[in-house]
Design an enzyme around this catalytic site. Structure first.
Site, short mmCIF file in Angstrom:
data_model
loop_
_atom_site.label_atom_id
_atom_site.label_comp_id
_atom_site.label_asym_id
_atom_site.label_seq_id
_atom_site.Cartn_x
_atom_site.Cartn_y
_atom_site.Cartn_z
CD GLU A 1 -3.02 -1.12 2.27
OE1 GLU A 1 -2.93 -0.35 3.19
OE2 GLU A 1 -3.91 -1.74 2.31
CD GLU B 1 -3.84 7.66 7.33
OE1 GLU B 1 -3.51 6.72 8.27
OE2 GLU B 1 -4.28 7.36 6.16
#
Lengths: 421, 282
Positions: free
Chosen positions: B43, B54
Site C-alpha cells: 500500500e 491517520e
C-alpha cells in the site's frame, strides 16, 4: 426550494454538493444520527423540539430582538435593522445549534460530547450546553486560535470542558476539525460530535441549519410585525456558514429578498499555490469544488487538490471550506457571495461599536464592512444578523487596529506604555 | 498476478509507506526494501493535506512527504520508477483523485484512476470514500481494470457489510480497532469478532487486517484469528522517521525495514502453522 435542494431528500445532497465522505468507522454513527435527526428534530418525537424551544427561551434568552439601527439608517439613507444574536446566551448564535445537538445526544443516549472550535464561540456554546445538560465535554482548538481567543478558552474551562490544543499544521479550525473527527472515530460508540457549522457529512449541514433556522423564522416574523412586509436585503457573514444559513433559511422562498453572504477577503483574494496559502477565507467567492471534512463543497485548494491554509483577522471565519448547501445556493444564484478584506472588517467593527453602541464579533463585522462599501447597491430595507458580540475580540482589535487602515478607530494612545490589556 | 492473486497459499504481508517520505529517492529504496523483505502487496500512500483517518505517526509521514514535494503527478512517476514484485495499491483520499485532470480534461475519478493504472497501480484504498459515495470510483476502477478495496470497521453492521463486500475487490481491509492508524502494543479483541462475521459470507475476498500491528507476534495472532493477511503501516513509518531524525544512511534504514518486513511476514506465516496451538502469550 425543491426537495432535491432543501436537504430533506434524505441523502444529504444539495445539487452536486454534500454527501458523506468519511471513514467507514463513522458511517454507522451517521446513520444513527440521521435517524435521530429525522425523528426528534423534524418529527418532534418525545417532544424533543418542545423541550429545545423551552430551553432556548429559559436558558438561552430567545427570542432575540430585531431593532432599528438609527445612526446607520441615517448614514446609508436606508432602513437598517439588526437581528441581535449577540444577545443570545454565550454571546453568539452558536448556542442554537450547540444546545440542540447536546440535547439530541442526550435523547440518543450518548455519554460524552466532543467539538471543535475556531474562534471559541462554538466551543463556548457547547461547553455551556454540556454543563447545562450535565454531559462531559472535550473541545479541540488549534494552538494559534487558543492564543488569539484567550477569553473564550477560559470560559470553556470555567464551564468544566477540557480544552485540547491541536498543534499540527497552522493550528486553526481546519486542523481542529480533523482532530475532532479522529477522536470521534475512536469514541464513536458513546460520544456525539457536535459539529459547529453547516459543514461536514450528512446530516450535519441540514441539521445545523435547522437548529439555526430559528434566527430567520423570528426575524421574518418580527420584521412583518414591527415594520411590515419583508426586507429587501438580508446580510450575514459567512465562514462555514452556520449563521448565514440560519439567517437565510426562512427567506429562501421569498424571491424578492436579496441574500448576501459576506466572506473574509483577508489581506487579498486568490490562492498562492507555491506557498500553499490563501490570504483569505473566501471559499464561496473564490473556491473550487472539492471534498473536505466529509462533504463535497467549495474549498480553497491548490491545483492538485491539497487544501491550503486560509487567513482572516477573524478566527471564526478562518476556514478553507464552506457549507455545501450555501455553495449550492450560490451556484443557483439565490445567494450573492461577496467579501470584504481585513481593513473593512475592522472598520465595520469600530463603526458599529461607536455609532450604535454594539460591539460586534470580528466575524459579524465583515457584514458591516460590506454595508459601508456597498450600501448603494442594496434595497431600501436591510436586515443584518449580528451573529455575535465582540468581547472575545478586544485583544485582537487592540493589536490589529494599528496595523490596518481604519480611519474611524478611536485613539489608542491610552494603552501606550501599559503593554496593552 | 493482480492484487487478489497476491494472497496465495501463505498468509500475506501488506506493508504501507507514504511515497516521498522523507524524500523521493530514499522512499524508493524503502519501498524496494519492503519488497525484498517479503511484501505480497504494497500500500503506497499518496499524501493528502487532511489525512483524517491517520494517527500521529502517518500524519508525520504525510507531512514529510508533502514538504519533500510529493504531488499526484510525481507519485505516478514514482510508481513507474520503483522496482517491486509485489503489486502496488494506491492509498489516498478522495479529493486528490477527484481533482486530477489529464490532457483530455476528463473529470471525476476517471482521469487519475486511468493514469495510475497506466503507471502500474493495481488497486486503490480510499479511507474517506464509504460505499454510499463509491459508485463513480468503482466504475472508474472497473473500466481501468484495477481493484477498489473496501474498509470494514468494528462498527460496520451486517447490512453495511453485505453492501461493502458487493463493491469491494482485491481484498477486504479489516480495521482491527476503532480510531485512527497507529502501532499498538496489543491486538484488539474485536478483530476476531469482525473476522468471524466476515467468515459467514461465502466466496468472500481475502481478509487483510490492519490498524495497530507492530510485531511478528501480533501478525501471528492476527492470522491465527482467521486473517488472510496483515497490513502494517505505522510500525514501518516509525523506522523511516527514526532513521530520518538520526540522519542515518538510506541503505541502513532500508536494511532495518527489510528485517522488520521479514519478521512480520514470518510471523504471519507462523500463524497458519498447523502444528499444536501455542499457549497464548501476553
Amino acid at each position: 426550494m425543491s426537495s432535491e435542494t432543501d436537504g430533506r431528500a434524505g441523502d444529504g445532497k444539495f445539487g452536486e454538493y454534500g454527501g458523506q465522505y468519511v471513514p467507514e468507522v463513522l458511517m454507522p454513527a451517521l446513520e444513527e444520527l440521521t435517524d435521530a435527526y429525522e425523528r426528534y428534530v423534524l418529527g418532534n418525537e418525545d417532544g424533543f423540539m418542545d423541550e429545545l424551544r423551552e430551553r432556548l427561551r429559559d436558558f438561552g434568552g430567545r427570542p432575540t430582538p430585531l431593532g432599528r439601527a438609527d445612526q446607520l439608517s441615517a448614514r446609508y439613507d436606508r432602513e437598517v435593522y439588526l437581528k441581535r444574536e449577540d444577545l443570545l446566551h454565550s454571546g453568539a448564535h452558536k448556542l442554537n445549534n450547540a444546545l440542540g445537538q447536546v440535547l439530541l445526544a442526550k435523547y440518543m443516549g450518548k455519554e460524552r460530547i466532543v467539538a471543535e472550535t475556531g474562534a471559541g464561540q462554538h466551543g463556548t456554546a457547547t461547553a455551556m450546553a454540556a454543563a447545562h445538560l450535565d454531559m462531559p465535554c472535550e473541545i479541540y482548538m488549534g494552538r494559534k486560535d487558543i492564543n488569539r481567543q484567550r477569553p473564550n478558552v477560559f470560559r470553556m474551562r470555567l464551564n468544566g470542558a477540557t480544552v485540547t490544543p491541536v498543534t499540527v499544521g497552522r493550528g486553526t479550525l481546519k486542523e481542529a476539525i480533523s482532530e475532532t473527527m479522529r477522536d470521534w472515530a475512536t469514541t464513536v460508540e458513546n460520544t456525539h460530535y457536535v459539529i459547529g457549522s453547516v459543514v461536514g457529512p450528512h446530516p450535519f449541514p441540514s441539521m445545523v441549519r435547522e437548529f439555526h433556522a430559528v434566527i430567520s423564522r423570528e426575524a421574518r416574523r418580527q420584521f412583518a410585525e414591527q415594520v411590515g412586509g419583508l426586507p429587501d436585503a438580508v446580510i450575514a457573514c459567512a465562514g462555514g456558514g452556520s449563521n448565514t444559513m440560519g439567517t437565510f433559511e426562512a427567506f429562501l422562498d421569498d424571491e424578492d429578498v436579496d441574500l448576501y453572504a459576506v466572506e473574509a477577503g483577508g489581506s487579498g483574494l486568490g490562492v498562492d499555490d507555491d506557498a500553499g496559502v490563501a490570504p483569505n477565507s473566501a471559499s464561496l467567492s473564490t473556491g473550487t469544488e472539492g471534498v473536505l471534512h466529509g462533504a463535497r463543497t467549495k474549498v480553497l485548494q491548490d491545483p492538485d487538490g491539497q487544501i491550503v491554509e486560509s487567513h482572516s483577522v477573524s478566527a471564526g471565519l478562518d476556514y478553507a471550506g464552506v457549507g455545501p448547501q450555501l455553495a449550492h445556493l450560490v451556484d443557483e444564484e439565490r445567494v450573492h457571495a461577496v467579501n470584504v478584506d481585513d481593513d473593512a472588517a475592522l472598520e465595520g467593527f469600530h463603526r458599529l461599536s461607536n455609532t450604535e453602541g454594539v460591539i460586534p464579533a470580528l466575524e459579524t463585522a465583515h457584514a458591516f464592512g460590506y454595508l459601508e462599501e456597498y450600501h448603494q447597491e442594496l434595497g431600501e430595507r436591510v436586515v443584518i444578523n449580528v451573529s455575535g458580540r465582540g468581547d472575545k475580540d478586544l485583544e485582537t482589535a487592540i493589536e490589529e487596529t494599528p496595523n490596518h487602515d481604519v480611519p474611524n478607530a478611536p485613539d489608542m494612545d491610552v494603552f501606550e506604555g501599559t503593554g496593552g490589556m | 498476478m493482480g492484487v487478489e492473486g497476491a494472497f496465495g497459499s501463505e498468509p500475506a504481508f501488506v506493508p504501507y509507506l507514504a511515497a516521498g517520505d522523507p524524500s523521493v529517492e530514499a522512499s524508493k529504496a524503502y519501498v524496494e526494501a519492503l519488497d525484498r523483505g517479503g511484501a505480497d502487496v504494497i500500500e503506497l500512500g499518496l499524501p493528502f493535506s487532511e489525512p483524517i483517518a491517520e494517527g500521529p505517526t502517518i500524519q508525520g509521514a504525510v507531512a514529510r512527504a508533502l514538504r519533500a514535494g510529493m504531488t499526484p503527478r510525481r507519485y505516478l512517476g514514482f510508481v513507474r520508477d520503483v522496482d517491486t514484485e509485489a503489486p502496488l495499491v494506491c492509498m489516498t483520499y478522495y479529493n486528490l483523485i477527484y481533482q486530477f485532470r489529464d490532457e483530455t480534461e476528463r473529470g471525476g475519478p476517471d482521469a487519475f484512476v486511468h493514469a495510475a493504472a497506466d503507471a502500474g497501480v493495481e488497486g486503490f484504498v480510499v479511507p474517506d470514500l464509504p460505499v454510499e459515495e463509491a459508485g463513480p470510483m468503482r466504475r472508474a476502477c472497473d473500466d481501468a481494470g484495477v481493484d477498489l478495496v473496501s474498509i470494514v470497521a468494528p462498527t460496520t453492521g451486517d447490512g453495511r457489510l453485505r453492501r461493502l463486500l458487493e463493491i469491494s475487490s482485491g481484498y477486504v481491509y479489516v480495521q482491527a480497532r476503532l480510531g485512527v492508524t497507529g502501532a499498538r502494543d496489543d491486538v484488539s479483541g474485536r478483530t476476531a469478532e469482525t473476522l468471524a462475521r466476515l467468515q459467514q459470507y461465502e466466496a468472500a475476498l481475502p481478509k487483510a487486517v490492519g490498524f495497530g500491528i507492530r510485531t511478528g507476534d501480533h501478525a501471528e495472532r492476527i492470522v491465527r484469528a482467521g486473517a488472510d493477511g496483515v497490513i502494517v503501516g505505522s510500525a514501518l513509518v516509525d523506522v523511516v522517521a527514526d532513521g530520518h531524525e538520526a540522519g542515518d544512511p538510506v541503505p541502513d534504514v532500508a536494511d532495518r525495514l527489510a528485517d522488520l518486513a521479514d519478521e512480520l511476514k514470518t510471523g504471519a506465516v507462523r500463524g497458519r502453522d498447523p502444528g499444536p496451538a501455542e499457549p497464548e502469550r501476553n
